[in-house]
Design a protein around this motif. Structure first.
Motif, PDB file in Angstrom:
ATOM      1  N   ALA A  24       0.848  -1.201   0.000  1.00  0.00           N
ATOM      2  CA  ALA A  24       0.000   0.000   0.000  1.00  0.00           C
ATOM      3  C   ALA A  24       0.883   1.251   0.000  1.00  0.00           C
ATOM      4  O   ALA A  24       0.593   2.244  -0.686  1.00  0.00           O
ATOM      5  CB  ALA A  24      -0.928  -0.015   1.218  1.00  0.00           C
ATOM      6  N   ARG A  25       1.980   1.215   0.760  1.00  0.00           N
ATOM      7  CA  ARG A  25       2.919   2.353   0.758  1.00  0.00           C
ATOM      8  C   ARG A  25       3.643   2.451  -0.575  1.00  0.00           C
ATOM      9  O   ARG A  25       3.844   3.535  -1.110  1.00  0.00           O
ATOM     10  CB  ARG A  25       3.952   2.172   1.868  1.00  0.00           C
ATOM     11  CG  ARG A  25       3.499   2.707   3.211  1.00  0.00           C
ATOM     12  CD  ARG A  25       4.504   2.366   4.298  1.00  0.00           C
ATOM     13  NE  ARG A  25       5.870   2.691   3.939  1.00  0.00           N
ATOM     14  CZ  ARG A  25       6.941   1.969   4.322  1.00  0.00           C
ATOM     15  NH1 ARG A  25       6.783   0.895   5.062  1.00  0.00           N
ATOM     16  NH2 ARG A  25       8.140   2.342   3.974  1.00  0.00           N
ATOM     17  N   ALA A  26       4.041   1.280  -1.081  1.00  0.00           N
ATOM     18  CA  ALA A  26       4.813   1.252  -2.338  1.00  0.00           C
ATOM     19  C   ALA A  26       4.044   1.925  -3.467  1.00  0.00           C
ATOM     20  O   ALA A  26       4.617   2.644  -4.288  1.00  0.00           O
ATOM     21  CB  ALA A  26       5.147  -0.190  -2.712  1.00  0.00           C
ATOM     22  N   ARG A  27       2.747   1.728  -3.483  1.00  0.00           N
ATOM     23  CA  ARG A  27       1.926   2.281  -4.572  1.00  0.00           C
ATOM     24  C   ARG A  27       1.949   3.804  -4.608  1.00  0.00           C
ATOM     25  O   ARG A  27       1.688   4.412  -5.631  1.00  0.00           O
ATOM     26  CB  ARG A  27       0.485   1.799  -4.441  1.00  0.00           C
ATOM     27  CG  ARG A  27       0.311   0.334  -4.817  1.00  0.00           C
ATOM     28  CD  ARG A  27      -1.143  -0.083  -4.717  1.00  0.00           C
ATOM     29  NE  ARG A  27      -1.973   0.671  -5.640  1.00  0.00           N
ATOM     30  CZ  ARG A  27      -2.075   0.414  -6.945  1.00  0.00           C
ATOM     31  NH1 ARG A  27      -1.392  -0.584  -7.468  1.00  0.00           N
ATOM     32  NH2 ARG A  27      -2.833   1.134  -7.726  1.00  0.00           N
ATOM     33  N   GLN A  28       2.262   4.403  -3.448  1.00  0.00           N
ATOM     34  CA  GLN A  28       2.292   5.861  -3.384  1.00  0.00           C
ATOM     35  C   GLN A  28       3.534   6.445  -4.059  1.00  0.00           C
ATOM     36  O   GLN A  28       3.526   7.582  -4.499  1.00  0.00           O
ATOM     37  CB  GLN A  28       2.292   6.341  -1.909  1.00  0.00           C
ATOM     38  CG  GLN A  28       1.186   5.772  -1.040  1.00  0.00           C
ATOM     39  CD  GLN A  28      -0.189   6.089  -1.601  1.00  0.00           C
ATOM     40  OE1 GLN A  28      -0.458   7.229  -1.974  1.00  0.00           O
ATOM     41  NE2 GLN A  28      -1.039   5.080  -1.685  1.00  0.00           N
ATOM     42  N   VAL A  29       4.611   5.661  -4.106  1.00  0.00           N
ATOM     43  CA  VAL A  29       5.869   6.237  -4.607  1.00  0.00           C
ATOM     44  C   VAL A  29       6.483   5.520  -5.807  1.00  0.00           C
ATOM     45  O   VAL A  29       7.362   6.069  -6.467  1.00  0.00           O
ATOM     46  CB  VAL A  29       6.958   6.294  -3.495  1.00  0.00           C
ATOM     47  CG1 VAL A  29       6.722   7.448  -2.553  1.00  0.00           C
ATOM     48  CG2 VAL A  29       7.084   4.980  -2.744  1.00  0.00           C
ATOM     49  N   LEU A  30       6.037   4.296  -6.071  1.00  0.00           N
ATOM     50  CA  LEU A  30       6.616   3.549  -7.194  1.00  0.00           C
ATOM     51  C   LEU A  30       5.509   3.276  -8.210  1.00  0.00           C
ATOM     52  O   LEU A  30       4.420   2.848  -7.813  1.00  0.00           O
ATOM     53  CB  LEU A  30       7.187   2.194  -6.704  1.00  0.00           C
ATOM     54  CG  LEU A  30       8.185   2.231  -5.541  1.00  0.00           C
ATOM     55  CD1 LEU A  30       8.496   0.797  -5.071  1.00  0.00           C
ATOM     56  CD2 LEU A  30       9.469   2.924  -5.968  1.00  0.00           C
ATOM     57  N   PRO A  31       5.760   3.509  -9.506  1.00  0.00           N
ATOM     58  CA  PRO A  31       4.695   3.237 -10.485  1.00  0.00           C
ATOM     59  C   PRO A  31       4.241   1.779 -10.403  1.00  0.00           C
ATOM     60  O   PRO A  31       5.082   0.868 -10.483  1.00  0.00           O
ATOM     61  CB  PRO A  31       5.357   3.520 -11.839  1.00  0.00           C
ATOM     62  CG  PRO A  31       6.677   4.141 -11.549  1.00  0.00           C
ATOM     63  CD  PRO A  31       7.014   3.934 -10.104  1.00  0.00           C
ATOM     64  N   GLY A  32       2.962   1.570 -10.176  1.00  0.00           N
ATOM     65  CA  GLY A  32       2.441   0.210 -10.043  1.00  0.00           C
ATOM     66  C   GLY A  32       2.902  -0.452  -8.736  1.00  0.00           C
ATOM     67  O   GLY A  32       2.624  -1.625  -8.492  1.00  0.00           O
ATOM     68  N   GLY A  33       3.642   0.288  -7.917  1.00  0.00           N
ATOM     69  CA  GLY A  33       4.077  -0.241  -6.616  1.00  0.00           C
ATOM     70  C   GLY A  33       5.372  -1.038  -6.669  1.00  0.00           C
ATOM     71  O   GLY A  33       5.778  -1.624  -5.662  1.00  0.00           O
ATOM     72  N   VAL A  34       6.040  -1.089  -7.825  1.00  0.00           N
ATOM     73  CA  VAL A  34       7.260  -1.907  -7.920  1.00  0.00           C
ATOM     74  C   VAL A  34       8.383  -1.148  -8.639  1.00  0.00           C
ATOM     75  O   VAL A  34       8.137  -0.186  -9.354  1.00  0.00           O
ATOM     76  CB  VAL A  34       6.998  -3.241  -8.681  1.00  0.00           C
ATOM     77  CG1 VAL A  34       6.141  -4.184  -7.861  1.00  0.00           C
ATOM     78  CG2 VAL A  34       6.353  -2.986 -10.040  1.00  0.00           C
ATOM     79  N   TRP A  40       6.405  -8.108  -9.600  1.00  0.00           N
ATOM     80  CA  TRP A  40       4.978  -7.959  -9.302  1.00  0.00           C
ATOM     81  C   TRP A  40       4.243  -9.273  -9.532  1.00  0.00           C
ATOM     82  O   TRP A  40       4.435  -9.942 -10.538  1.00  0.00           O
ATOM     83  CB  TRP A  40       4.359  -6.862 -10.169  1.00  0.00           C
ATOM     84  CG  TRP A  40       2.933  -6.613  -9.796  1.00  0.00           C
ATOM     85  CD1 TRP A  40       2.491  -5.879  -8.734  1.00  0.00           C
ATOM     86  CD2 TRP A  40       1.779  -7.141 -10.456  1.00  0.00           C
ATOM     87  NE1 TRP A  40       1.124  -5.910  -8.707  1.00  0.00           N
ATOM     88  CE2 TRP A  40       0.657  -6.675  -9.733  1.00  0.00           C
ATOM     89  CE3 TRP A  40       1.582  -7.945 -11.562  1.00  0.00           C
ATOM     90  CZ2 TRP A  40      -0.639  -6.994 -10.086  1.00  0.00           C
ATOM     91  CZ3 TRP A  40       0.292  -8.270 -11.918  1.00  0.00           C
ATOM     92  CH2 TRP A  40      -0.810  -7.791 -11.180  1.00  0.00           C
ATOM     93  N   VAL A  41       3.437  -9.666  -8.572  1.00  0.00           N
ATOM     94  CA  VAL A  41       2.500 -10.764  -8.788  1.00  0.00           C
ATOM     95  C   VAL A  41       1.137 -10.316  -8.277  1.00  0.00           C
ATOM     96  O   VAL A  41       1.055  -9.523  -7.341  1.00  0.00           O
ATOM     97  CB  VAL A  41       2.920 -12.088  -8.084  1.00  0.00           C
ATOM     98  CG1 VAL A  41       3.973 -12.823  -8.870  1.00  0.00           C
ATOM     99  CG2 VAL A  41       3.380 -11.855  -6.675  1.00  0.00           C
TER     100      VAL A  41
END
Ligand SMILES: Cc1ncc(COP(=O)(O)O)c(C=O)c1O
Length: 447
Positions: A24-34, A40-41
Motif C-alpha cells: 500500500a505504501r509502495a503504490r504511493q511512490v513507485l509506479p504500479g508499486g514496484v 509484481w505478482v
C-alpha cells in the motif's frame, strides 16, 4: 536443509499481512508499486525479509525454497559464506573509486582462462548494458548498423535487443516482422533490427544473406529462456554462424544466463565460436555486473591504444571492487565438479516434474538443460517462438500453478521456470516435485 514453514498450503499473505501493508505504501511512490515489473505478482508482491542459503524468508515470517534465485543470478543461493566474506573484506575500504582496482583484472583473467573465445573483457553493470555494448562494438568493428536477433528472445532492455520480444499472432507476420516492444520505439530501430525465426534454418540464412550489406551482428542465446527454454538446434547454430561469416557480420552470444550451463561457457557446450559474448548475473555473485568479452580483434574497438577508441565505453560503477570481489568468489566456487552437481540436480528436477505430469495423466512437458527447467502445460512440439507461444488457457494454468507453488513454499518464475543453485539438496528437489504433483492435482480440479 532448512524446514520450510510448517503446514504450508495457502500461505499467501492476506490483506492483513505485512506484505499487503508495505505494498500500500509502495503504490504511493513507485509506479504500479514496484521497481521492476518482474517482482509484481497479482494482487501484490510478497516482500522479502532475508535470504538464507536456498531459502527466502518473507516479511510475514514464511520460509520458501527459492528456485528463481533472482532470475538466475544467484548460483550459490543467498548470502553464501564465501561471497559474504569476500564482500566484507573489501567493503570497509570503500565501495568504488575513480581508480581501477586489481580485482577487475582477477575476474577478467578467470573469464579469459575458462572461455575459449575470450581474449579481453570490458565490465559494465548489467546484462542489458553488456548486450548494448556488444552490439555497439559489433557496429564499430564492421562500420555497419543493422543487427539480427531471434524472434521472441529476451536480451534485456536495449532498443534493438527488445524488438519482437513479445510479438503476437496478430502482428508477427509470415516472415517475422520487427515489432516494437515499447510504445514510441523509433522506426529506425525497427528498420535496423532483422528478426530471425528460431530453428528455421533455411529461412534464417536467407534473411541474413538478404541483409548482407548492412548486417553488423547476429545475437544468439543457445537456450533462450523467453522461448520456452528450448535449445537452438545444432544445424541452426552452425548455419547461422556460417552465414554470419559469409556476409561479414559478427556473432554475439548472449550468455547472461547460459554461462550457468558449463564451466567453459554454453559456447563450448553448443559448439559456438562467437566474436563477442555477454555475461552478467552469476559473474557478479549476487551484485550488479555485466561484461562484454571477445576476441582480441572484436574487443579492440574499446581500446584507446592507437588513438580515440572506436567505441568509448564508460560507467560510474563499472568494475567496482564489491561486484568484482563477489563475482570472483562466486566463480571460483563454480568448479567443474560443481557444474556436474548442478547438471545432476537439473536432471533430477526435470525428471521429477515430468513424472508428476505422467501420474496426473494430463498433457505437459518440461524443458531445460543443466540447472534450468521450465514447465509447460501442453504437449505440442516446440521449435520456435510461435510454437512455444502460450494460449490464454495455458497462461491461466501457469498463473494458477505459480501461485499454488508459492502457497506450498516453492518460488518459481511466473512462467513456471526455475534455476537451481549449488546449495540445494537432492531432498529439496524431491520435495519440489512432490509439491508440483499436489499443485497440479488441485489446479486440474479448478480447470
Ligand atoms: C539472456 C539475457 N540477456 C540479457 C538480460 C538482461 O540482463 P539484466 O537484467 O542484468 O539487465 C537477461 C535478463 O534476464 C537475460 O536473460
Amino acid at each position: 536443509m532448512l524446514p520450510r514453514t510448517e503446514g504450508m498450503i495457502d500461505m499467501w499473505p492476506d490483506d492483513n499481512s505485512n506484505s499487503a501493508a508495505i505494498f500500500a505504501r509502495a503504490r504511493q511512490v513507485l509506479p504500479g508499486g514496484v521497481s521492476r515489473l518482474l517482482t509484481w505478482v497479482d494482487p501484490f508482491p510478497i516482500y522479502a525479509k532475508r535470504g538464507i542459503g536456498a531459502y527466502i524468508e518473507d516479511v510475514d515470517g514464511v520460509l520458501r525454497l527459492d528456485l528463481l534465485n533472482n532470475f538466475a543470478s544467484l548460483i550459490h543461493g543467498h548470502a553464501h559464506p564465501a561471497i559474504v566474506e569476500a564482500v566484507a573484506e573489501v567493503i570497509g575500504n570503500g565501495s568504488c573509486f575513480a581508480f581501477p582496482t586489481e580485482r577487475e583484472i582477477q575476474l577478467a583473467e578467470l573469464l579469459r582462462d575458462r572461455v575459449a573465445s575470450v581474449d579481453k573483457v570490458r565490465f559494465c553493470n548489467s546484462g542489458t548494458e553488456a548486450v548494448m555494448l556488444a552490439l555497439k562494438a559489433a557496429r564499430a568493428r564492421t562500420g555497419r548498423h543493422r543487427i539480427a536477433k531471434i524472434e521472441g528472445a529476451y536480451h534485456g532492455m536495449y532498443d534493438h535487443a527488445e524488438v519482437s520480444l513479445d510479438s503476437t499472432p496478430e502482428n508477427w507476420g509470415n516472415v517475422p516482422k520487427s515489432i516494437p516492444h515499447t510504445r514510441g520505439t523509433p522506426p529506425a530501430v525497427l528498420d535496423d533490427t532483422l528478426v530471425l525465426p528460431l530453428n528455421q534454418t533455411e529461412e534464417a540464412v536467407r534473411l541474413v544473406r538478404d541483409s548482407a550489406d548492412n548486417l553488423a551482428a547476429i545475437l544468439i542465446d543457445p537456450v533462450p529462456s523467453a522461448i520456452g527454454m528450448i535449445e537452438m538446434s545444432a544445424e541452426f547454430l552452425q548455419a547461422v554462424q556460417k552465414a554470419a561469416r559469409e556476409v561479414g557480420a559478427l556473432i554475439v552470444t548472449d550468455e547472461v544466463i547460459a554461462l550457468r550451463l558449463g564451466y567453459h561457457g554454453a559456447q563450448a557446450r553448443y559448439g559456438i565460436e562467437p566474436d563477442l559474448t555477454t555475461f552478467a548475473k552469476i559473474i557478479g555473485g549476487g551484485y550488479p555486473i555485466g561484461a562484454v568479452c571477445g576476441t582480441e580483434a572484436a574487443m579492440a574497438v574499446f581500446s584507446h591504444d592507437h588513438g580515440p577508441p572506436l567505441n568509448p565505453s564508460s560507467g560510474t560503477f563499472t568494475g567496482n571492487p564489491v561486484s568484482m570481489a563477489a563475482g570472483l568468489a562466486a566463480m571460483e566456487a563454480l568448479t567443474p565438479e560443481i557444474y556436474q552437481q548442478l547438471e545432476r540436480a537439473g536432471e533430477q528436477a526435470r525428471t521429477g516434474l515430468r513424472n508428476a505430469f505422467d501420474r496426473a495423466g494430463r498433457p505437459g512437458q518440461v524443458t531445460g538443460v543443466g540447472s534450468m527447467f521450465q514447465i509447460h502445460f501442453h504437449d505440442r512440439p516446440m521449435t520456435d517462438y510461435r510454437s512455444a507461444y502460450l494460449t490464454t488457457a495455458e497462461k491461466a494454468m501457469a498463473k494458477v500453478v505459480h501461485r499454488g507453488m508459492l502457497d506450498r513454499g516453492f518460488i518459481l518464475s511466473p512462467r513456471c521456470s526455475g534455476f537451481l543453485s549449488t546449495v540445494m539438496t537432492s531432498a529439496e528437489i524431491t520435495d519440489l516435485a512432490a509439491a508440483f504433483a499436489m499443485t497440479l492435482e488441485v489446479a486440474q480440479e479448478a480447470h
